[in-house]
Design an enzyme around this catalytic site. Structure first.
Site, PDB file in Angstrom:
ATOM      1  N   HIS A   2       0.909  -1.152   0.000  1.00 56.46           N
ATOM      2  CA  HIS A   2       0.000   0.000   0.000  1.00 56.46           C
ATOM      3  C   HIS A   2       0.948   1.202   0.000  1.00 56.46           C
ATOM      4  O   HIS A   2       1.380   1.657   1.065  1.00 56.46           O
ATOM      5  CB  HIS A   2      -0.872   0.038   1.251  1.00 56.46           C
ATOM      6  CG  HIS A   2      -1.607  -1.235   1.541  1.00 56.46           C
ATOM      7  ND1 HIS A   2      -2.721  -1.630   0.846  1.00 56.46           N
ATOM      8  CD2 HIS A   2      -1.391  -2.199   2.464  1.00 56.46           C
ATOM      9  CE1 HIS A   2      -3.167  -2.782   1.325  1.00 56.46           C
ATOM     10  NE2 HIS A   2      -2.373  -3.153   2.301  1.00 56.46           N
ATOM     11  N   ARG A  61      -4.580   2.376  12.339  1.00 55.12           N
ATOM     12  CA  ARG A  61      -5.508   2.354  11.198  1.00 55.12           C
ATOM     13  C   ARG A  61      -6.232   3.703  11.046  1.00 55.12           C
ATOM     14  O   ARG A  61      -6.496   4.142   9.911  1.00 55.12           O
ATOM     15  CB  ARG A  61      -6.504   1.210  11.383  1.00 55.12           C
ATOM     16  CG  ARG A  61      -7.466   1.032  10.223  1.00 55.12           C
ATOM     17  CD  ARG A  61      -8.229  -0.282  10.345  1.00 55.12           C
ATOM     18  NE  ARG A  61      -9.220  -0.424   9.290  1.00 55.12           N
ATOM     19  CZ  ARG A  61     -10.483   0.021   9.380  1.00 55.12           C
ATOM     20  NH1 ARG A  61     -10.888   0.626  10.492  1.00 55.12           N
ATOM     21  NH2 ARG A  61     -11.315  -0.133   8.367  1.00 55.12           N
ATOM     22  N   TYR A  72      -6.865   0.728  -2.743  1.00 59.82           N
ATOM     23  CA  TYR A  72      -8.255   1.022  -2.368  1.00 59.82           C
ATOM     24  C   TYR A  72      -8.544   2.516  -2.327  1.00 59.82           C
ATOM     25  O   TYR A  72      -9.373   2.975  -1.549  1.00 59.82           O
ATOM     26  CB  TYR A  72      -8.639   0.346  -1.049  1.00 59.82           C
ATOM     27  CG  TYR A  72      -7.625   0.427   0.078  1.00 59.82           C
ATOM     28  CD1 TYR A  72      -7.311   1.633   0.671  1.00 59.82           C
ATOM     29  CD2 TYR A  72      -7.023  -0.728   0.559  1.00 59.82           C
ATOM     30  CE1 TYR A  72      -6.414   1.694   1.713  1.00 59.82           C
ATOM     31  CE2 TYR A  72      -6.119  -0.680   1.610  1.00 59.82           C
ATOM     32  CZ  TYR A  72      -5.812   0.531   2.175  1.00 59.82           C
ATOM     33  OH  TYR A  72      -4.921   0.588   3.216  1.00 59.82           O
ATOM     34  N   HIS A  89     -11.020  -6.889  -0.033  1.00 63.68           N
ATOM     35  CA  HIS A  89     -10.062  -6.387   0.960  1.00 63.68           C
ATOM     36  C   HIS A  89      -9.829  -7.364   2.107  1.00 63.68           C
ATOM     37  O   HIS A  89      -8.699  -7.643   2.490  1.00 63.68           O
ATOM     38  CB  HIS A  89     -10.535  -5.038   1.523  1.00 63.68           C
ATOM     39  CG  HIS A  89      -9.606  -4.475   2.558  1.00 63.68           C
ATOM     40  ND1 HIS A  89      -9.674  -4.820   3.888  1.00 63.68           N
ATOM     41  CD2 HIS A  89      -8.553  -3.634   2.445  1.00 63.68           C
ATOM     42  CE1 HIS A  89      -8.713  -4.201   4.556  1.00 63.68           C
ATOM     43  NE2 HIS A  89      -8.015  -3.479   3.701  1.00 63.68           N
ATOM     44  N   ARG A 111     -13.671  -8.659   6.765  1.00 66.38           N
ATOM     45  CA  ARG A 111     -14.282  -7.499   7.431  1.00 66.38           C
ATOM     46  C   ARG A 111     -15.025  -6.643   6.406  1.00 66.38           C
ATOM     47  O   ARG A 111     -16.138  -6.205   6.641  1.00 66.38           O
ATOM     48  CB  ARG A 111     -13.185  -6.607   8.028  1.00 66.38           C
ATOM     49  CG  ARG A 111     -12.851  -6.831   9.462  1.00 66.38           C
ATOM     50  CD  ARG A 111     -11.946  -5.717   9.991  1.00 66.38           C
ATOM     51  NE  ARG A 111     -10.595  -5.733   9.467  1.00 66.38           N
ATOM     52  CZ  ARG A 111     -10.006  -4.723   8.852  1.00 66.38           C
ATOM     53  NH1 ARG A 111     -10.626  -3.576   8.668  1.00 66.38           N
ATOM     54  NH2 ARG A 111      -8.767  -4.833   8.419  1.00 66.38           N
ATOM     55  N   HIS A 165      -6.523  -9.944   2.465  1.00 62.67           N
ATOM     56  CA  HIS A 165      -5.965  -9.968   3.827  1.00 62.67           C
ATOM     57  C   HIS A 165      -6.768 -10.963   4.664  1.00 62.67           C
ATOM     58  O   HIS A 165      -8.001 -10.955   4.602  1.00 62.67           O
ATOM     59  CB  HIS A 165      -6.145  -8.611   4.521  1.00 62.67           C
ATOM     60  CG  HIS A 165      -5.475  -7.444   3.876  1.00 62.67           C
ATOM     61  ND1 HIS A 165      -6.138  -6.539   3.093  1.00 62.67           N
ATOM     62  CD2 HIS A 165      -4.195  -7.023   3.920  1.00 62.67           C
ATOM     63  CE1 HIS A 165      -5.288  -5.585   2.694  1.00 62.67           C
ATOM     64  NE2 HIS A 165      -4.106  -5.858   3.183  1.00 62.67           N
ATOM     65  N   HIS A 177      -0.846 -12.140   5.128  1.00 63.90           N
ATOM     66  CA  HIS A 177      -0.598 -12.224   6.580  1.00 63.90           C
ATOM     67  C   HIS A 177      -0.782 -13.644   7.131  1.00 63.90           C
ATOM     68  O   HIS A 177       0.203 -14.288   7.450  1.00 63.90           O
ATOM     69  CB  HIS A 177      -1.429 -11.219   7.393  1.00 63.90           C
ATOM     70  CG  HIS A 177      -1.224  -9.808   6.999  1.00 63.90           C
ATOM     71  ND1 HIS A 177       0.025  -9.223   6.979  1.00 63.90           N
ATOM     72  CD2 HIS A 177      -2.099  -8.850   6.568  1.00 63.90           C
ATOM     73  CE1 HIS A 177      -0.083  -7.972   6.576  1.00 63.90           C
ATOM     74  NE2 HIS A 177      -1.350  -7.713   6.317  1.00 63.90           N
ATOM     75  N   ASP A 214       4.162  -4.087   2.194  1.00 63.32           N
ATOM     76  CA  ASP A 214       2.910  -3.709   2.855  1.00 63.32           C
ATOM     77  C   ASP A 214       2.841  -2.214   3.187  1.00 63.32           C
ATOM     78  O   ASP A 214       2.642  -1.397   2.299  1.00 63.32           O
ATOM     79  CB  ASP A 214       2.716  -4.609   4.084  1.00 63.32           C
ATOM     80  CG  ASP A 214       1.306  -4.549   4.651  1.00 63.32           C
ATOM     81  OD1 ASP A 214       0.480  -3.780   4.128  1.00 63.32           O
ATOM     82  OD2 ASP A 214       1.023  -5.266   5.623  1.00 63.32           O
ATOM     83  N   GLU A 233      -4.930 -11.239  10.192  1.00 65.29           N
ATOM     84  CA  GLU A 233      -3.837 -10.354  10.611  1.00 65.29           C
ATOM     85  C   GLU A 233      -3.949 -10.027  12.092  1.00 65.29           C
ATOM     86  O   GLU A 233      -2.941  -9.916  12.781  1.00 65.29           O
ATOM     87  CB  GLU A 233      -3.858  -9.057   9.781  1.00 65.29           C
ATOM     88  CG  GLU A 233      -2.736  -8.082  10.154  1.00 65.29           C
ATOM     89  CD  GLU A 233      -2.681  -6.832   9.294  1.00 65.29           C
ATOM     90  OE1 GLU A 233      -3.635  -6.604   8.515  1.00 65.29           O
ATOM     91  OE2 GLU A 233      -1.689  -6.092   9.391  1.00 65.29           O
TER      92      GLU A 233
HETATM   93 ZN   LIG Z   1      -2.205  -4.896   3.373  1.00 61.85          ZN
END
Ligand SMILES: [Zn+2]
Length: 337
Positions: free
Chosen positions: A16, A35, A74, A136, A139, A163, A200, A251, A166
């Protein structure tokens, strides 16, 4: 002077790139606190800022020996095109892993339906970009999205990256919503397979690791980021024991050094097992290059040269150079193109 050593270029299978901007100012708290800062940075991005930020970051990756990058993206379609232009300018092969995002995150990350998502993907593909599907996470994507995206990736022969596992909270939420763990949900929705990569898998349990092994799904490990974000340790030795394919990613780009990522894989396995040489040097170099390319669906990508006269390799016998590369060197041993 010893001849330069030619190696397959390293492949950064999970980046990312905008998160490079967070280095040095995102300490403290936990993953979820980080985050919030990350989302604020994401919200600021425009096609212009992506072009400006990604071009030097990709150039830095190229100098560190990464000659191909999977951009897990994203930030929007205009920003995806800007990332592709930045990669071309910096001379790295790019695979745009376009994220599908149904819920959570920021409004700019979300699509209203799988159909809207697939239309975005196809518009980038029509532009000539190399693409992959990237729901993604469990979640961000409900079960029907995973079903549809899993089917589409398999039918088109495109890479699928997601993902999973993680952070422990994601597993608890998945158990509450679906009655199963994240990688079990991916198995039930057609999101595992030789074309699929789980990013992950830090907290994957034994049965989830078995599902990855049975389906020949790749794990993309990002050890410097996983350390920085307090994710936990990759179950490296258990992955090795099951023969699950591994690749690496930078990452969050808190560090851009493929040799450090590979050294961490072996370091984690040593700490877990009390043994040295859990992964062979050849295996580690393969994870860093060929396995990443395969996970991105790339048939060819540029080679790199390593300078055997570098300080970090001085006095090392030729037969030991590759071992020393992984155990003792940083990315500055890669010759500048
Ligand atoms: Zn990632």
């Amino acid at each position: 002077m010893a001849d330069a050593i030619t190696l397959p270029g390293f492949v950064n299978a999970h980046s990312h790139t905008f998160q490079r901007a967070l280095r040095g100012r995102a300490g403290g708290g936990d993953f979820w606190a980080w985050r919030e800062l990350m989302l604020a940075e994401a919200e600021r991005q425009t096609p212009e800022s992506v072009r400006e930020l990604y071009t030097p970051a990709y150039a830095e990756m190229r100098r560190a020996g990464y000659t191909a990058v999977g951009e897990f993206h994203y930030l929007g379609v205009g920003e995806a095109r800007a990332a592709a232009a930045a990669a071309a300018e910096a001379g790295v092969e790019l695979v745009l892993l376009l994220a599908a995002y149904a819920r959570g995150g920021l409004p700019r990350m979300r699509q209203s339906s799988p159909a809207e998502y697939l239309a975005q993907l196809e518009s980038l593909r029509d532009d000539g970009l190399r693409v992959g599907l990237a729901p993604h996470s469990v979640r961000a994507c409900p079960r029907d999205w995973l079903d549809e995206i899993g089917r589409y990736a398999a039918s088109q022969g495109l890479p699928l990256h997601i993902h999973a596992c993680e952070q422990p909270r994601e597993i608890e939420e998945c158990l509450a919503e679906h009655g199963c763990r994240p990688i079990e949900l991916l198995a039930r929705t057609g999101c595992l397979g030789p074309h699929a990569t789980v990013v992950h898998a830090t907290h994957a349990d034994g049965s989830e690791l078995d599902l990855l092994a049975e389906s020949s799904t790749t794990v993309c490990a990002c050890p410097t980021t996983e350390a920085d974000l307090a994710d936990g340790f990759l179950p490296a030795a258990r992955i090795e024991y099951r023969g699950i394919p591994l690749c690496i990613g930078s990452d969050s780009n808190v560090r851009i050094d493929p040799l450090e990522e590979l050294r961490e894989l072996e370091g984690i396995a040593r700490r877990q097992t009390g043994k040295r040489g859990v992964f062979s040097t050849n295996s580690l170099l393969r994870f860093g290059a060929n396995e990443g390319a395969r996970a991105l669906g790339l048939g060819s990508w540029p080679e790199i040269e390593v300078d055997p006269g570098h300080d970090a390799l001085r006095g090392v016998a030729p037969a030991d150079v590759l071992d020393a590369l992984v155990s003792s060197c940083s990315a500055d041993v890669v010759s500048r193109a």
